[in-house]
Design a protein around this motif. Structure first.
Motif, short mmCIF file in Angstrom:
data_model
loop_
_atom_site.label_atom_id
_atom_site.label_comp_id
_atom_site.label_asym_id
_atom_site.label_seq_id
_atom_site.Cartn_x
_atom_site.Cartn_y
_atom_site.Cartn_z
N GLN A 160 18.05 64.46 13.09
CA GLN A 160 16.73 64.48 13.70
C GLN A 160 15.60 64.55 12.68
OE1 GLN A 160 16.26 64.03 16.98
NE2 GLN A 160 18.47 63.86 17.25
N LEU A 161 15.83 65.21 11.56
CA LEU A 161 14.80 65.39 10.54
C LEU A 161 14.89 64.32 9.46
CD1 LEU A 161 14.99 69.28 10.18
CD2 LEU A 161 13.50 67.93 11.68
N ASP A 162 15.81 63.38 9.63
CA ASP A 162 15.97 62.26 8.69
C ASP A 162 16.11 62.77 7.26
OD1 ASP A 162 16.20 59.58 8.05
OD2 ASP A 162 14.04 59.30 7.76
N ILE A 163 17.06 63.70 7.07
CA ILE A 163 17.27 64.31 5.77
C ILE A 163 17.93 63.32 4.81
CG2 ILE A 163 18.42 66.18 4.53
CD1 ILE A 163 16.06 67.02 6.34
N SER A 164 17.34 63.18 3.64
CA SER A 164 17.86 62.25 2.63
C SER A 164 19.12 62.83 1.99
CB SER A 164 16.80 62.03 1.55
OG SER A 164 17.35 61.45 0.40
N PRO A 165 20.06 61.97 1.62
CA PRO A 165 21.24 62.47 0.89
C PRO A 165 20.89 63.00 -0.49
CG PRO A 165 21.25 60.07 1.00
CD PRO A 165 20.16 60.54 1.91
N ASN A 166 19.66 62.75 -0.94
CA ASN A 166 19.19 63.30 -2.22
C ASN A 166 18.50 64.65 -2.06
OD1 ASN A 166 19.99 61.06 -3.83
ND2 ASN A 166 18.25 59.90 -3.03
N ALA A 167 18.40 65.13 -0.84
CA ALA A 167 17.69 66.38 -0.58
C ALA A 167 18.45 67.58 -1.15
CB ALA A 167 17.47 66.56 0.91
#
Length: 335
Positions: A160-167
């Motif tokens: 839902q928060l469109d979290i990047s795999p780089n986060a």
């Protein structure tokens, strides 16, 4: 049809054998012969009527794994004999804007599995077919139940928060929810830090997917992490120094609350304003997201760490959970 179950007769009372009647099955409903059912902290809250929404006799259980035993005439995507799972919701209105937009978990009249109906500490659970999900063959049915609530709770914000795999993701509390958050965030591709109050859990947290650990009782250690995180997932249900965790966020970072903290949050707005920080929360997920979560878990071999009790020892299992000694999710096996 008479169903045997375990129910609490009043708030805080022990579970005892209880029988209830199921009417004729509806056109869009299915019956699930329960094989395994996880115990979630929400079951304890409901058992004790902490949220003032429990109806007694109360049959807990909303992390259900079982086999379809009956289907209504209108059900086309599920068949008798299929291995399936049922989580927090057992039905939705399917006509409101949230349902039609695919956000069934935000439906104002969604029907929780253990609110105004009987849950999974029983021989059989009935639910709308739309809320029941086929279980991927790669997942072990004995341990999959907690994915349907705990796993869904921590997976949903990544989507839902469109979290990047780089986060860089921090996880507060390494328990029933937190250990799953470590696994999912790691598999998502993120750099993961565990905040834990127990030094003994630090090495275990790394084995569960954390790249780093911070002692949450060490204020200087938390302070040293200022400006580090894109996302912090809080999985605890007790008050903490939330402002110290907000300070650990990068500009435009977010703290997302998954633990059901009932006390008001003491937050300093000015640092949030100047750094454009966000505070949010979310409830489980839609049927489509649950299906995707289970496929993701199967692909990445994500499973909860579980302890098992026979369903006839449900009271002992609940006492074990209440003691804080569970590692990390408890599952009841029908006996």
């Amino acid at each position: 049809m008479t169903i045997k179950s375990y129910a609490a007769i009043s708030a805080g009372s022990a579970l005892e054998p209880f029988e209830f009647e199921l009417p004729s099955i509806g056109a869009n409903e299915v019956d699930i012969a329960v094989e395994h059912c996880g115990i979630c902290h929400s079951d304890l809250s409901m058992l004790n009527d902490e949220w003032k929404m429990t109806e007694y006799p109360f049959v807990p259980g909303h992390e259900v794994i079982g086999t379809i035993s009956a289907v209504g005439d209108g059900v086309t995507h599920l068949k008798i004999g299929q291995k399936v799972g049922l989580g927090w919701h057992a039905g939705y209105c399917q006509t409101c804007d949230e349902c039609l937009d695919g956000h069934h978990n935000l439906c104002a009249t969604a029907e929780p599995t253990i609110v105004s109906r009987h849950g999974g500490f029983a021989e059989t659970v009935r639910a709308q077919a739309i809320s029941v999900t086929e279980l991927p063959e790669e997942l072990d049915p004995r341990d999959a139940g907690p994915l349907l609530c705990g796993g869904m709770a921590v997976y949903n914000p990544l989507v839902q928060l469109d979290i990047s795999p780089n986060a860089h993701v921090g996880v507060i509390g390494i328990g029933g929810l937190g250990h799953l958050a470590l696994k999912f965030a790691n598999a998502w591709g993120c750099e993961v830090t565990a905040f834990t109050s127990s030094d003994a859990k630090a090495e275990e947290a790394r084995s569960l997917g954390a790249h780093h650990t911070i002692n949450s009782r060490d204020s200087e250690a938390i302070k040293s992490a200022e400006g580090t995180f894109d996302l912090i997932l809080s999985t605890v249900n007790v008050p903490l120094d939330w402002n110290s965790y907000l300070a650990a966020l990068k500009p435009r970072g977010r703290m997302h609350m998954l633990g059901a903290v009932t006390e008001p949050l003491d937050l300093n707005l000015i640092p949030m304003m100047f750094n454009q920080l966000s505070l949010s929360s979310s409830p489980v997920g839609s049927p489509a997201t649950i299906r995707k979560m289970l496929k993701f878990a199967a692909r990445h071999q994500i499973a909860p760490v579980t302890e098992h009790f026979p369903m006839s020892q449900a009271n002992e299992a609940i006492a074990h959970l209440e003691s804080g000694k569970a590692r990390y999710r408890i599952v009841l096996d029908r006996d």
